[in-house]
Every structure is written in structure tokens, then in C-alpha cells.
Motif scaffolding. Structure first.
Motif: not given
Ligand SMILES: [Zn+2]
Ligand SMILES: [Zn+2]
Length: 351
Positions: A277-279, A285-287, A293-294
């Protein structure tokens, strides 16, 4: 249409009760019976038929009808509606000539076409104009002449089939009779057995010095068991096969329709990795923190899935194996060989 009962009562239509030839009336002559012939279907009473045709063939007495009729051509009408009577006669006549069977045809389509052409012919004879009727009758005669051998062979086969059906029915009847007889015999035996048991109990009671209560209880249980078994057997016999029908097609259960799958059974779940679900990654993190991107509609989950799929999509594809697997068919081999030589890695892209 139900067949007209041959009663001598008056019908609802007064014209049906008067002979069109001699004007005899059923009201005055209750025994009046009408006959028709298969040539022109003109109705007349039995005494008219006797009077006009006993001495040999004669023209139809109805004005304007010039058909020559014979006495043996007359019969009572089976249907009240003479149009139906006539159509049935025509159908019988045509069916005797066009008597091919479905197994004579290569495909169901051909068989249906044949049936349709026969139906067309019947329609032309029954409902067509005089010219159409004449053409159809000629076609029928021509066909009968040209296919005489086959028509006879089919007739023979039909008779044989009927005979076989009759024989099979006789065998089934015989079996059913035997089964019934055996059932009756068994019932009789069971009843005798029960009687014997009862008698034994009485004799034992009379002779023995043991506990009479216990013997009676045992005997009661035994008798009850036997009676129950007899009843069960009778029920089984009633429910047993009474009629054997053979040669029925096996019906397949209708498959429940599955929901529509646009990928046609293509499984896209990854087999070589598990999607997280998360990498954790600085660049990611920046992206993730980038306000661009939100916005709504942008999902990082989708991005991960796509990236992982693309990263792994080339793994596990070995050109050498593909070459060996396709040696049987020439064209794919050539295609694969060409791609292998040029060094291009052609991947199957599912998107
Ligand atoms: Zn008459
Ligand atoms: Zn006539």
C-alpha cells in the motif's frame, strides 16, 4: 377442430341439414347422413350417393362441378370444416410422396429447407390460384415419378421402425407384467411368514415355563418389524418404475450466466510480487507531498500498481523457450526468430 360427432341431431346451420342434391331434410328424416368425396368435397346424402354412383362413375350433380366421382371415393367427413378436411387430405397425399427423413440430410439447415419447400407445395395446393394448384400438382407428380425408388425405401424404413417400436413396447409390457407378478408373490409370502410367526409365539407361550410377559414383548416387536417391512416394500413397489421410456435426450442444466468480463478471463493479479500500500522512498515522498499530486482523481495506489507491473512485465519471458514451444507451427517460429535476431524484446502489452 374437434371431430364432428356422427349424431343425427340438427346442427346450428340449417343448410348443413339439407342435402344440396335431393333437398332431403334432417328435420323430416333424422337418419340422414352426409358423405363427401376427396375430388370436389361437395356434400350429399347417402341415398343420393347410392342412387347416382352405384352403376359406376358419374359426374358430380352439383351445378358447375364437372368432376367425375366414384362411389368408393365417398366417406363421412372427419372434420366439421370441409376446408380442414381437404387440407388434411392434401397433407396426407404430399407426405406420402415427400417422405424423406432428417437423417437423409447433411445439416439441420438443409432439412429445414426441405420441410419449407414441402410446406410451400402444400400451401399452393390448398390455398393457391388454379394455375398455382396445377403447377404444384404437376411438381408433385414429377417428383413422385423421379424418386419412386427412394420413396418406397423410405416407406419401408418407416414401417420397419414402427414394427421395432411395437416390439420394444411389447418387451417393456412383458417386463412390467413380470414385475407386478413378482411383487404379488412376495406380498403373499410375507403375509404367510407373518402368520407363521404369530403361530410360533402362541405355541411357545403354551409350551414354555419362562416369563410370559417377556416372550409376548419379544413377539410383538418381531411382528411389528415384519409388518413395517411389508408396508415399506409395498410403498417401494408403488413408487417403482411403472413405465420405461427410452431414447430420451439427456437435458443439460442451463448454465448460470456469469457477469460480463471485458478482459475475457485474463488474470491481471501479479504473481511475482505483492503490491504494497506504501513504498518508502525519498523521491516518492517528495512526489507524494507535491500539491499537484493531491488533487482529486489522482491515486498513488494506481501509480504504484502500474509502475510495478511495468517493472516486472518482462521477467519470466525467455525467447529460447518460446522458440522451442513454437517449432511445431512454422509461422510463429519465423516471427519469433525475426524478433530474436533483431534483438527487440516484444512484450505482450495488456494495456
Ligand atoms: Zn340427397
Ligand atoms: Zn362436385
Amino acid at each position: 377442430m374437434p371431430p364432428r360427432a356422427q349424431t343425427n341431431t340438427l346442427t346450428s346451420n340449417p343448410l348443413d341439414d339439407i342435402c344440396p342434391v335431393c333437398k332431403s331434410n334432417r328435420y323430416l328424416n333424422p337418419s340422414l347422413t352426409f358423405l363427401i368425396n376427396s375430388e370436389c368435397y361437395h356434400t350429399m346424402c347417402t341415398s343420393c350417393v347410392d342412387r347416382l354412383f352405384t352403376s359406376g362413375p358419374a359426374p358430380c350433380p352439383v351445378a358447375g362441378c364437372h368432376k367425375t366421382l366414384r362411389k368408393r371415393g365417398f366417406h363421412t367427413a372427419f372434420f366439421a370444416d370441409l376446408n380442414i378436411e381437404r387440407e388434411v387430405d392434401v397433407r396426407k397425399r404430399v407426405a406420402a410422396v415427400f417422405n424423406r427423413r432428417q437423417e437423409d440430410f447433411e445439416t439441420l439447415h438443409d432439412w429445414n429447407n426441405y420441410l419449407e419447400s414441402v410446406e410451400d407445395l402444400v400451401f399452393k395446393i390448398v390455398e393457391g390460384t388454379p394455375a398455382m394448384k396445377k403447377d404444384a400438382e404437376e411438381a408433385l407428380k414429377k417428383y413422385a415419378e423421379m424418386n419412386r425408388m427412394e420413396i418406397e425405401a423410405n416407406l419401408e424404413a418407416e414401417k420397419e421402425e414402427e414394427e421395432m417400436g411395437r416390439r420394444a413396447q411389447a418387451i417393456a409390457d412383458e417386463r412390467a407384467r413380470k414385475r407386478r407378478e413378482m411383487g404379488k408373490k412376495k406380498e403373499e409370502e410375507d403375509r404367510r411368514d407373518l402368520e407363521r410367526t404369530k403361530r410360533n409365539v402362541i405355541e411357545t407361550l403354551a409350551r414354555s415355563e419362562g416369563n410370559a410377559d417377556e416372550i409376548t414383548r419379544k413377539a410383538e416387536r418381531l411382528i411389528l418389524e415384519k409388518t413395517e417391512k411389508m408396508k415399506r416394500d409395498q410403498v417401494e413397489d408403488l413408487e417403482g418404475p411403472k413405465m420405461a421410456i427410452r431414447g430420451l435426450k439427456k437435458r443439460k442444466a442451463v448454465e448460470v450466466e456469469k457477469p460480463y468480463d471485458p478482459f475475457g478471463d485474463l488474470d491481471l493479479t501479479p504473481t511475482r510480487y505483492v503490491l504494497q500500500t506504501r513504498y518508502k522512498n525519498d523521491w516518492l515522498k517528495q512526489a507524494e507531498n507535491d500539491p499537484r499530486h493531491m488533487v482529486g482523481g489522482y491515486s498513488f495506489q494506481e501509480y504504484y500498481a502500474r509502475t510495478m507491473f511495468e517493472a516486472f512485465s518482462g521477467l519470466g519471458v525467455f525467447i529460447e523457450d518460446e522458440l522451442q514451444n513454437t517449432t511445431a507451427s512454422g509461422a510463429p517460429l519465423a516471427a519469433v526468430a525475426a524478433t530474436a535476431r533483431s534483438g527487440d524484446k516484444m512484450m505482450e502489452d495488456v494495456f
